[in-house]
Design a protein around this motif. Structure first.
Motif, short mmCIF file in Angstrom:
data_model
loop_
_atom_site.label_atom_id
_atom_site.label_comp_id
_atom_site.label_asym_id
_atom_site.label_seq_id
_atom_site.Cartn_x
_atom_site.Cartn_y
_atom_site.Cartn_z
N PHE A 1 0.84 -1.21 0.00
CA PHE A 1 0.00 0.00 0.00
C PHE A 1 0.87 1.26 0.00
N SER B 1 -9.12 1.42 -1.21
CA SER B 1 -8.71 0.07 -1.57
C SER B 1 -9.87 -0.89 -1.36
N MET C 1 -4.71 -8.46 8.38
CA MET C 1 -5.13 -7.12 8.80
C MET C 1 -4.38 -6.70 10.08
N THR D 1 -0.91 -5.33 9.72
CA THR D 1 -0.98 -3.97 9.15
C THR D 1 -1.31 -2.93 10.23
N ALA E 1 -6.59 -1.25 10.82
CA ALA E 1 -5.99 -1.57 9.51
C ALA E 1 -6.88 -1.04 8.38
N GLU E 2 -8.18 -1.22 8.54
CA GLU E 2 -9.17 -0.76 7.56
C GLU E 2 -9.02 0.75 7.32
N TYR F 1 -6.29 2.73 7.91
CA TYR F 1 -5.02 3.15 7.30
C TYR F 1 -4.91 2.71 5.84
N LEU F 2 -5.54 1.59 5.50
CA LEU F 2 -5.50 1.14 4.09
C LEU F 2 -6.63 1.76 3.29
N GLY F 3 -7.52 2.49 3.94
CA GLY F 3 -8.65 3.08 3.23
C GLY F 3 -9.52 2.05 2.54
N VAL F 4 -9.75 0.90 3.20
CA VAL F 4 -10.52 -0.17 2.57
C VAL F 4 -11.99 0.24 2.47
N GLU F 5 -12.53 0.13 1.25
CA GLU F 5 -13.95 0.46 1.03
C GLU F 5 -14.81 -0.77 1.29
N PHE G 1 -15.52 -2.76 3.68
CA PHE G 1 -15.00 -3.96 4.33
C PHE G 1 -16.00 -4.44 5.37
#
Lengths: 300, 300
Positions: free
Chosen positions: A247, A264, A275, A278, B279-280, B282-286, B288
């Motif tokens: 990332f 993402s 996860m 991370t 984690a969601e 910081y990774l910008g997970v959409e 999730f």
């Protein structure tokens, strides 16, 4: 000390995505069995393919999978099979994935036991692949499957493509690849541009084959409905190439094109550790252990 | 659909940290019982206190906890108890924490059932606290416990400190607080300074009581052996005040003192979701969902 619960995952792919009667008979091998949990399945009519996700105690999973391969061998006729997805067998590929308190070696051993059963019981030849492969050129599924069912009758006469078990292609069920691999995480990173060329350039800079991260496969793809592009990745070992590393690297590479990361996606299932390591990185947690996770302790 | 597995956690505190025979008899209530898993226990001789962590199916955990409170009532005599930690009962406090597929309401209900059993069986008066409290001034354990065992005989004669069950302090086992609360995460952030004043100022700026984050308790402490200071926190609801938010806020507050965050610590156990929602972020997970976590699905 309590016994540690061993958990293995298996994601067998079968060459039937249309006939619900056949699909149900295969799924029944995973239902109502002690130590086996059917987590998910998806069938695709265009691909004419069924993908099953099952987890559980290794020996119980082994026999459920042998049962399902038997059903597929009996009920699927590849001489009549059409679909967009390449395939070489009624059961096409059977990966075993070590999850909880199972080593890679144990997963390899289990895959070989299943391979032997499948040949002994059903006379279907088996290629051992990935971590179970008997030679480096046989690790990659795409290389084994090249030529597909129709080409397999000639291909296995070549010395380097002799199956690990068996010598003759099964007339209706073809051949199957069985092996152990690490859990795979499907991780996509979205960019604020519609320029596919940029996504492809970034993909090339982070993926293994072009000099990037060891356990990363990547391509650029267009998300047409959103008018943006994406770096679409398979992370093949999240313990050694964690999600945060790719990332951050994608962000750094994007910068040279004046492009930003806007989000993402994680597709499908992933182990919690992918996860958690991370979060550990971004919070700078010192001396963290996965055993501090309540759910991990509950599974032991 | 498979039945969803309900999991509750209980962390009872007993006023005995020295006598191993007593401790073992209490622990035996949690051992070898279906649906109950003894995750951890720690005894402290200075505090003269035992803290047990147990998880499992709610009804099974209920009866194991009732058993342990019975043992503590029988074996611990508070008239002879000395220790650094404040205490008001042989069993001092019994929090129930909803984990998997258990609602806060169900945890409150269970805590009340246990309270009733404890009074009916052992004649020990019970204060319901936290989410189970019968009035706002009885939510906080420290306020209930103020005066400790020795002061309780007078205190419970006051109208506002009448127990929820019972009227007379048990002569040797005192009183007990039982209730439901959210999982608590002990999260500490290290600073590159030895100035305790700065850690305290940052603690005041992020904690609830001084205008900070709703579910954050914080103090500054010195790590003498490392020559640095730390913002030491209890996060009392990680779903509503996630770890990343307090971490980023501490970094921002540290900046005004020219100080940097050099790392963090998580003490003891925490639910996976506390790390996963971080984690969601910081990774910008959409889009999730926690249901994408394999281990979560395996527990259902």
């Amino acid at each position: 000390m309590a016994d540690l619960t061993k958990v293995i995952e298996c994601v067998p792919n079968f060459s039937e995505g249309r006939d619900l009667k056949v699909i149900e008979q295969i799924l029944d091998c995973f239902r109502g069995k002690d130590g086996v949990k059917l987590l998910d399945y998806s069938r695709d009519e265009d691909h004419n393919r069924l993908v099953v996700t099952v987890v559980g105690e290794p020996n119980s999973v082994k026999w459920a999978v042998v049962c399902a391969i038997g059903k597929a061998t009996e009920l699927i006729d590849l001489t009549k099979h059409e679909g967009q997805h390449p395939r070489m067998g009624a059961t096409d590929v059977v990966p075993f994935i070590p999850l909880n308190n199972v080593t890679e070696e144990e997963a390899v051993e289990l895959s070989k036991e299943v391979a032997k059963e499948v040949f002994d019981k059903y006379n279907v030849p088996v290629f051992l692949y990935e971590k179970s492969a008997s030679a480096p050129h046989r690790q990659n599924l795409a290389k084994i499957r090249k030529g597909q069912f129709e080409g397999m009758f000639d291909k296995i006469k070549e010395d380097e493509w002799k199956p690990d078990f068996g010598q003759e292609v099964h007339p209706t069920a073809g051949v199957v690849a069985i092996g152990a691999r690490m859990p795979l995480v499907a991780f996509n990173i979205n960019l604020d541009t519609n320029n596919l060329d940029i996504a492809n350039k970034i993909a090339r800079s982070v993926r293994f084959i072009n000099g990037g991260l060891r356990f990363c496969k990547a391509i650029g793809i267009e998300l047409e409905d959103r008018g943006i592009v994406q770096v679409s990745m398979n992370m093949t070992n999240y313990t050694k190439t964690p999600l945060y590393r790719v990332f951050e690297l994608v962000k750094i590479e994007a910068k040279r094109y004046g492009v930003s990361v806007v989000g993402s996606e994680v597709i499908g299932l992933l182990p919690m550790e992918a996860m958690i390591n991370t979060a550990e990185y971004y919070l700078g947690v010192e001396d963290f252990s996965i055993d501090q996770i309540l759910e991990k302790r509950m599974m032991e």
